[in-house]
Design a protein around this motif. Sequence first.
Motif, PDB file in Angstrom:
ATOM      1  N   GLN A 175      -0.645  20.619  -4.760  1.00 55.53           N
ATOM      2  CA  GLN A 175      -0.890  19.952  -3.477  1.00 55.53           C
ATOM      3  C   GLN A 175      -0.254  18.570  -3.515  1.00 55.53           C
ATOM      4  O   GLN A 175      -0.426  17.836  -4.489  1.00 55.53           O
ATOM      5  N   PRO A 176       0.500  18.185  -2.458  1.00 59.13           N
ATOM      6  CA  PRO A 176       1.137  16.872  -2.463  1.00 59.13           C
ATOM      7  C   PRO A 176       0.108  15.761  -2.617  1.00 59.13           C
ATOM      8  O   PRO A 176      -0.892  15.730  -1.909  1.00 59.13           O
ATOM      9  N   GLY A 177       0.348  14.864  -3.557  1.00 57.18           N
ATOM     10  CA  GLY A 177      -0.570  13.753  -3.749  1.00 57.18           C
ATOM     11  C   GLY A 177      -0.252  12.980  -5.020  1.00 57.18           C
ATOM     12  O   GLY A 177       0.216  13.548  -6.003  1.00 57.18           O
ATOM     13  N   ILE A 178      -0.487  11.663  -4.993  1.00 57.48           N
ATOM     14  CA  ILE A 178      -0.324  10.799  -6.155  1.00 57.48           C
ATOM     15  C   ILE A 178      -1.527   9.872  -6.194  1.00 57.48           C
ATOM     16  O   ILE A 178      -1.826   9.186  -5.210  1.00 57.48           O
ATOM     17  N   ASN A 179      -2.232   9.842  -7.323  1.00 56.13           N
ATOM     18  CA  ASN A 179      -3.428   8.992  -7.395  1.00 56.13           C
ATOM     19  C   ASN A 179      -3.082   7.592  -7.897  1.00 56.13           C
ATOM     20  O   ASN A 179      -1.935   7.279  -8.232  1.00 56.13           O
ATOM     21  N   GLY A 180      -4.114   6.753  -7.966  1.00 56.78           N
ATOM     22  CA  GLY A 180      -3.894   5.367  -8.335  1.00 56.78           C
ATOM     23  C   GLY A 180      -3.323   5.187  -9.725  1.00 56.78           C
ATOM     24  O   GLY A 180      -2.447   4.346  -9.956  1.00 56.78           O
ATOM     25  N   VAL A 182       0.839  -1.196   0.000  1.00 49.39           N
ATOM     26  CA  VAL A 182       0.000   0.000   0.000  1.00 49.39           C
ATOM     27  C   VAL A 182       0.873   1.244   0.000  1.00 49.39           C
ATOM     28  O   VAL A 182       1.992   1.247   0.509  1.00 49.39           O
ATOM     29  N   PHE A 183       0.328   2.319  -0.599  1.00 48.08           N
ATOM     30  CA  PHE A 183       1.034   3.589  -0.723  1.00 48.08           C
ATOM     31  C   PHE A 183       0.169   4.722  -0.192  1.00 48.08           C
ATOM     32  O   PHE A 183      -1.045   4.753  -0.429  1.00 48.08           O
ATOM     33  N   ALA A 184       0.788   5.666   0.507  1.00 45.96           N
ATOM     34  CA  ALA A 184       0.085   6.878   0.935  1.00 45.96           C
ATOM     35  C   ALA A 184      -0.127   7.770  -0.279  1.00 45.96           C
ATOM     36  O   ALA A 184       0.788   7.971  -1.079  1.00 45.96           O
ATOM     37  N   ARG A 185      -1.325   8.308  -0.428  1.00 41.17           N
ATOM     38  CA  ARG A 185      -1.659   9.026  -1.645  1.00 41.17           C
ATOM     39  C   ARG A 185      -1.814  10.534  -1.493  1.00 41.17           C
ATOM     40  O   ARG A 185      -2.003  11.242  -2.483  1.00 41.17           O
ATOM     41  N   THR A 186      -1.709  11.058  -0.268  1.00 41.17           N
ATOM     42  CA  THR A 186      -1.948  12.489  -0.112  1.00 41.17           C
ATOM     43  C   THR A 186      -1.184  13.050   1.078  1.00 41.17           C
ATOM     44  O   THR A 186      -0.791  12.321   1.989  1.00 41.17           O
ATOM     45  N   GLY A 187      -0.965  14.381   1.037  1.00 41.98           N
ATOM     46  CA  GLY A 187      -0.332  15.072   2.156  1.00 41.98           C
ATOM     47  C   GLY A 187       1.173  14.873   2.201  1.00 41.98           C
ATOM     48  O   GLY A 187       1.801  14.397   1.255  1.00 41.98           O
ATOM     49  N   LYS A 206       8.715  12.908  -5.592  1.00 44.82           N
ATOM     50  CA  LYS A 206       8.846  14.363  -5.490  1.00 44.82           C
ATOM     51  C   LYS A 206       8.307  15.057  -6.729  1.00 44.82           C
ATOM     52  O   LYS A 206       7.584  16.057  -6.639  1.00 44.82           O
ATOM     53  N   VAL A 207       8.635  14.523  -7.889  1.00 47.13           N
ATOM     54  CA  VAL A 207       8.169  15.121  -9.145  1.00 47.13           C
ATOM     55  C   VAL A 207       6.662  14.940  -9.307  1.00 47.13           C
ATOM     56  O   VAL A 207       5.930  15.895  -9.599  1.00 47.13           O
ATOM     57  N   MET A 208       6.177  13.723  -9.104  1.00 43.61           N
ATOM     58  CA  MET A 208       4.763  13.416  -9.336  1.00 43.61           C
ATOM     59  C   MET A 208       3.845  14.095  -8.335  1.00 43.61           C
ATOM     60  O   MET A 208       2.747  14.547  -8.692  1.00 43.61           O
ATOM     61  N   SER A 209       4.278  14.198  -7.094  1.00 42.33           N
ATOM     62  CA  SER A 209       3.363  14.655  -6.034  1.00 42.33           C
ATOM     63  C   SER A 209       3.179  16.161  -6.011  1.00 42.33           C
ATOM     64  O   SER A 209       2.250  16.659  -5.373  1.00 42.33           O
ATOM     65  N   THR A 210       4.032  16.916  -6.674  1.00 45.79           N
ATOM     66  CA  THR A 210       3.937  18.380  -6.595  1.00 45.79           C
ATOM     67  C   THR A 210       3.446  19.006  -7.888  1.00 45.79           C
ATOM     68  O   THR A 210       3.374  20.225  -7.997  1.00 45.79           O
ATOM     69  N   GLY A 245       3.804   8.897  -0.838  1.00 41.73           N
ATOM     70  CA  GLY A 245       4.942   8.077  -1.241  1.00 41.73           C
ATOM     71  C   GLY A 245       5.324   7.020  -0.228  1.00 41.73           C
ATOM     72  O   GLY A 245       5.976   6.028  -0.578  1.00 41.73           O
ATOM     73  N   LYS A 246       4.938   7.225   1.014  1.00 42.43           N
ATOM     74  CA  LYS A 246       5.255   6.235   2.050  1.00 42.43           C
ATOM     75  C   LYS A 246       4.561   4.922   1.692  1.00 42.43           C
ATOM     76  O   LYS A 246       3.419   4.905   1.211  1.00 42.43           O
ATOM     77  N   SER A 247       5.247   3.802   1.919  1.00 40.12           N
ATOM     78  CA  SER A 247       4.692   2.504   1.531  1.00 40.12           C
ATOM     79  C   SER A 247       4.800   1.506   2.678  1.00 40.12           C
ATOM     80  O   SER A 247       5.590   1.679   3.609  1.00 40.12           O
ATOM     81  N   TYR A 248       3.990   0.456   2.569  1.00 37.39           N
ATOM     82  CA  TYR A 248       4.027  -0.643   3.541  1.00 37.39           C
ATOM     83  C   TYR A 248       3.727  -1.939   2.808  1.00 37.39           C
ATOM     84  O   TYR A 248       2.690  -2.069   2.137  1.00 37.39           O
ATOM     85  N   LEU A 249       4.631  -2.912   2.903  1.00 38.78           N
ATOM     86  CA  LEU A 249       4.419  -4.247   2.357  1.00 38.78           C
ATOM     87  C   LEU A 249       3.851  -5.123   3.462  1.00 38.78           C
ATOM     88  O   LEU A 249       4.458  -5.272   4.520  1.00 38.78           O
ATOM     89  N   TYR A 250       2.690  -5.706   3.202  1.00 38.31           N
ATOM     90  CA  TYR A 250       2.023  -6.487   4.244  1.00 38.31           C
ATOM     91  C   TYR A 250       2.892  -7.637   4.719  1.00 38.31           C
ATOM     92  O   TYR A 250       3.500  -8.371   3.932  1.00 38.31           O
ATOM     93  N   ASP A 251       2.918  -7.819   6.035  1.00 42.61           N
ATOM     94  CA  ASP A 251       3.657  -8.901   6.687  1.00 42.61           C
ATOM     95  C   ASP A 251       2.671  -9.687   7.540  1.00 42.61           C
ATOM     96  O   ASP A 251       1.963  -9.116   8.374  1.00 42.61           O
TER      97      ASP A 251
END
Length: 442
Positions: free
Chosen positions: A369-374, A305-310, A361-365, A314-320
């Motif tokens: 407003q900081p954010g990357i969609n699906g 999963v990836f954080a999409r806003t704010g 950095k490039v995509m989110s700005t 860009g922060k991510s988490y691989l399920y464990d």
Amino acid sequence: MVSDMIGQTSKNNVLIDVPEKWEVVKIEDIFKAIDGDRGKNYPNEKDFLSNGYCLFLDTKNVTKTGFSFKTKKFISEEKENTLRNGKLERNDIVMTSRGTIGNISFFDETVPFENIRINSAMLILRAKVDDIIYKYWMQLLRGKVIEEFIRRAKVGSAQPHITKKSLNSLKVAIPSRKEEQTKIAAILSSVDNAIEKTEAIIEQTEKVKKGLMQQLLTKGIGHTRFKKTEIGEIPVEWEVQTLEEVSLGKGEYGIGAKATEYRANQPRYLRITDIDDRGKLIPSDKKGIAEENYERYLLEYGDIVFARTGNTTGKSYLYDDKDGSLVFAGFLIRFKLNKEIVNPMFISSIVNTKYYWNWVKVMSTRSGQPGINGNEYSSFMVPVPSLLEQDKIASMLSIFDEKIEKETRFYQKLNTLKKGLMQVLLTGKVRVKVDENEVVST
């Protein structure tokens, strides 16, 4: 319960139990509180230099554990001479007093700058007495008494702050004998030293891992021929594919539900704030979910999963699996990685590289407003070696991950120990004998 309390006093509704052979003092009895210069000559951006005569402290330089000089800005000697209050002297204590309140640093001989000034969001505490035990006071000022004082005394909603007047009037209970202060400081400092050593091990291990990642994720294992691609030079045998192409479909948005109190027999609600900077699940502050129809949002092995806003974009988490049942929240986007094409650990490593964060950095700005969609995450391009080589790379990197996780758990235990010791030693609930090297409970 403490059996040798001699009385109680209160200030700002903070109750202070006073053990035998302890005394109550005001901060202003021990220290002179000094503001930074806030006059017409206060530096602005054009006055700051990358190097110069006087280091001008920013709030990033004063942390919970002391000074940090990863970023620095200076002013010239000419500019420094126009300022009045706020210049440090050796053995001054610096406290952040506005915005982020209560961070403490000590200007001792180990600090490699001679001329330092605080900014307007800080206070200097300068000792009025000659025989002060600085190490004790540094521990006390980082303890619960000050935390509670800040909670009750801070004013302002837009930018909370504490005033010099309120800090001066704060009453604290301290041992009357300097020997007891010294013993308490020595015990707490020994734990601090262990924490610092563990931090250093974690930092060094992460540094070595990053270097190895850079080599393995761009050069691979045993390759001699390379090709130029849209993501840089990679081995000839590797391919470049999008995140969507190595997943079982497009990115999926999480469930939009309220967080509730966590219950042991229910899944945990995974929010952006539950993911640390290393992409690991933070074990504390668990929350549950009120929504009953959550099954389609349960994470499985191979889900990332990836954080999409704010600011966390860009922060991510691989399920464990070890993290238990997790339902991911609406501000996260899930990709179900195709395990016939990629090793999930390999992809998790890719999204912790400089290459990935430059892309973020490039995509989110682009929209302001900081954010990357699906769809944007779907287009992220990754190098794809053979599955066998991915497995080998992931296995090599996992050795470092295991080391970091082990040291991080130890680091967390040390911090828990430190908090517990501070609570009992700085309140006198557990006393140190000044004539023996032992701690006894009263």
